[in-house]
Design a protein around this motif. Structure first.
Motif, PDB file in Angstrom:
ATOM      1  N   TYR A   1       0.839  -1.203   0.000  1.00  0.00           N
ATOM      2  CA  TYR A   1       0.000   0.000   0.000  1.00  0.00           C
ATOM      3  C   TYR A   1       0.874   1.253   0.000  1.00  0.00           C
ATOM      4  O   TYR A   1       0.622   2.210  -0.753  1.00  0.00           O
ATOM      5  N   CYS A   2       1.916   1.264   0.805  1.00  0.00           N
ATOM      6  CA  CYS A   2       2.826   2.400   0.840  1.00  0.00           C
ATOM      7  C   CYS A   2       3.509   2.575  -0.514  1.00  0.00           C
ATOM      8  O   CYS A   2       3.660   3.700  -1.006  1.00  0.00           O
ATOM      9  N   ALA A   3       3.920   1.468  -1.127  1.00  0.00           N
ATOM     10  CA  ALA A   3       4.535   1.529  -2.457  1.00  0.00           C
ATOM     11  C   ALA A   3       3.565   2.111  -3.470  1.00  0.00           C
ATOM     12  O   ALA A   3       3.951   2.916  -4.333  1.00  0.00           O
ATOM     13  N   LEU A   4       2.295   1.724  -3.383  1.00  0.00           N
ATOM     14  CA  LEU A   4       1.284   2.250  -4.296  1.00  0.00           C
ATOM     15  C   LEU A   4       1.170   3.768  -4.158  1.00  0.00           C
ATOM     16  O   LEU A   4       1.095   4.496  -5.152  1.00  0.00           O
ATOM     17  N   LEU A   5       1.179   4.261  -2.927  1.00  0.00           N
ATOM     18  CA  LEU A   5       1.108   5.707  -2.701  1.00  0.00           C
ATOM     19  C   LEU A   5       2.337   6.415  -3.275  1.00  0.00           C
ATOM     20  O   LEU A   5       2.231   7.506  -3.846  1.00  0.00           O
ATOM     21  N   LEU A   6       3.503   5.797  -3.132  1.00  0.00           N
ATOM     22  CA  LEU A   6       4.722   6.380  -3.690  1.00  0.00           C
ATOM     23  C   LEU A   6       4.653   6.451  -5.216  1.00  0.00           C
ATOM     24  O   LEU A   6       5.036   7.457  -5.830  1.00  0.00           O
ATOM     25  N   LEU A   7       4.153   5.394  -5.832  1.00  0.00           N
ATOM     26  CA  LEU A   7       4.024   5.380  -7.291  1.00  0.00           C
ATOM     27  C   LEU A   7       3.002   6.416  -7.764  1.00  0.00           C
ATOM     28  O   LEU A   7       3.217   7.110  -8.764  1.00  0.00           O
ATOM     29  N   LYS A   8       1.914   6.542  -7.034  1.00  0.00           N
ATOM     30  CA  LYS A   8       0.907   7.555  -7.387  1.00  0.00           C
ATOM     31  C   LYS A   8       1.477   8.961  -7.236  1.00  0.00           C
ATOM     32  O   LYS A   8       1.038   9.890  -7.922  1.00  0.00           O
TER      33      LYS A   8
END
Length: 301
Positions: free
Chosen positions: A269-276
């Motif tokens: 989830y944290c990685a997804l936020l970073l990518l976004k």
């Protein structure tokens, strides 16, 4: 004419919240759980084949680290088959491939959505909860005070040893070399004065000579631990609790550090936020993988 930019591995695939919500993480340590990887061809017109448990993490690690011409095939069984071109007449597999297996096989690879995702080791021998705790598990237990306990000299001494283990990993696992910044997983309680992942990230960034951008990924709403939450509900517990600073991660290749990898929901989830927020790729590194993917909750290994 349009400019075509080649993006070398590790390749970061797109994923979304629904992918994270339904994620059923897999993990393997080749040394203890997948002892046979290289298969000799049964005729000269075929090639040596490297068979691995899954494509996630392994494929990116191989093509980033191993200077061998290979063709990747994703089998219907979920395995990754790497056909090592031009090796059909060789009695032994390519030395580069053998060395790669030896290097990568010491660590626990994750089947998740990050470009790369490894843990240094399991909490206990061979990922078996009935076996003795290993060195990494012991160090992490010493390095992480629980509840309202304050960090002590013994706490940070154990944490410093974990940092050294992480640096050894980053030295031999050259697939991580392209990371240009380091971020820690934010704590569930932002009021905590000591966070082990934050401590690890700061020391790793300093010694690995990368930018520490941890302060740009923060918890904005305290959340309860997701350890006892059922897998299907874990993401709902996290949604909206983490904020990433805008315009900080544009084009960045992020090393995301955590001390513990359990279900993988938090890190992904944290990685997804970073990518976004504009990050180009996210590479995960945890000190320890739990024996189960869902401690205290019904779940599959």
């Amino acid at each position: 004419m349009p400019i075509i930019r080649f993006d070398p591995p590790p390749i970061q695939d797109d994923f979304g919240e629904d992918d994270v919500r339904s994620m059923d993480v897999g993990r393997r340590q080749l040394r203890t759980e997948w002892p046979r990887t290289l298969y000799k061809p049964d005729s000269p017109d075929k090639d040596w084949c490297l068979i691995l448990p899954f494509p996630n993490t392994y494929q990116n690690a191989f093509f980033s680290m191993c200077d061998v011409d290979a063709h990747a095939h994703h089998a219907s069984t979920g395995k990754l088959c790497l056909f090592l071109r031009g090796s059909g007449r060789d009695e032994e597999p390519p030395t580069e491939a053998t060395k790669w297996v030896d290097t990568v096989g010491k660590y626990v690879a994750m089947k998740d959505f990050l470009a790369l995702s490894f843990a240094l080791d399991y909490e206990r021998k061979q990922g078996d909860p009935n076996r003795s705790q290993i060195k990494i598990g012991t160090l992490r237990a010493r390095a992480k005070p629980y509840g309202s306990q304050a960090a002590t000299k013994q706490t940070t001494a154990a944490a410093d040893q974990l940092v050294e283990h992480c640096l050894v990993f980053l030295e031999v696992m050259s697939c991580y070399e392209s990371a240009d910044c380091v971020v820690s997983m934010p704590p569930s309680d932002p009021a905590k004065s000591y966070s082990l992942p934050r401590y690890l990230a700061a020391r790793i960034a300093e010694k690995w000579k990368r930018e520490d951008l941890t302060e740009n990924v923060r918890t904005v709403t305290s959340r309860t631990s997701i350890k006892g939450v059922r897998l299907a509900k874990k993401l709902d517990t996290l949604l909206g609790s983490i904020k990433v600073t805008k315009n900080t991660f544009d084009g960045k290749r992020v090393l995301l550090i955590d001390d513990l990898y359990q279900s993988g929901i938090s890190m992904n989830y944290c990685a997804l936020l970073l990518l976004k927020a504009g990050a180009r790729k996210v590479f995960g590194l945890a000190c320890e993988k739990t024996c189960r993917n869902d401690d205290n909750v019904s779940g599959r290994i």
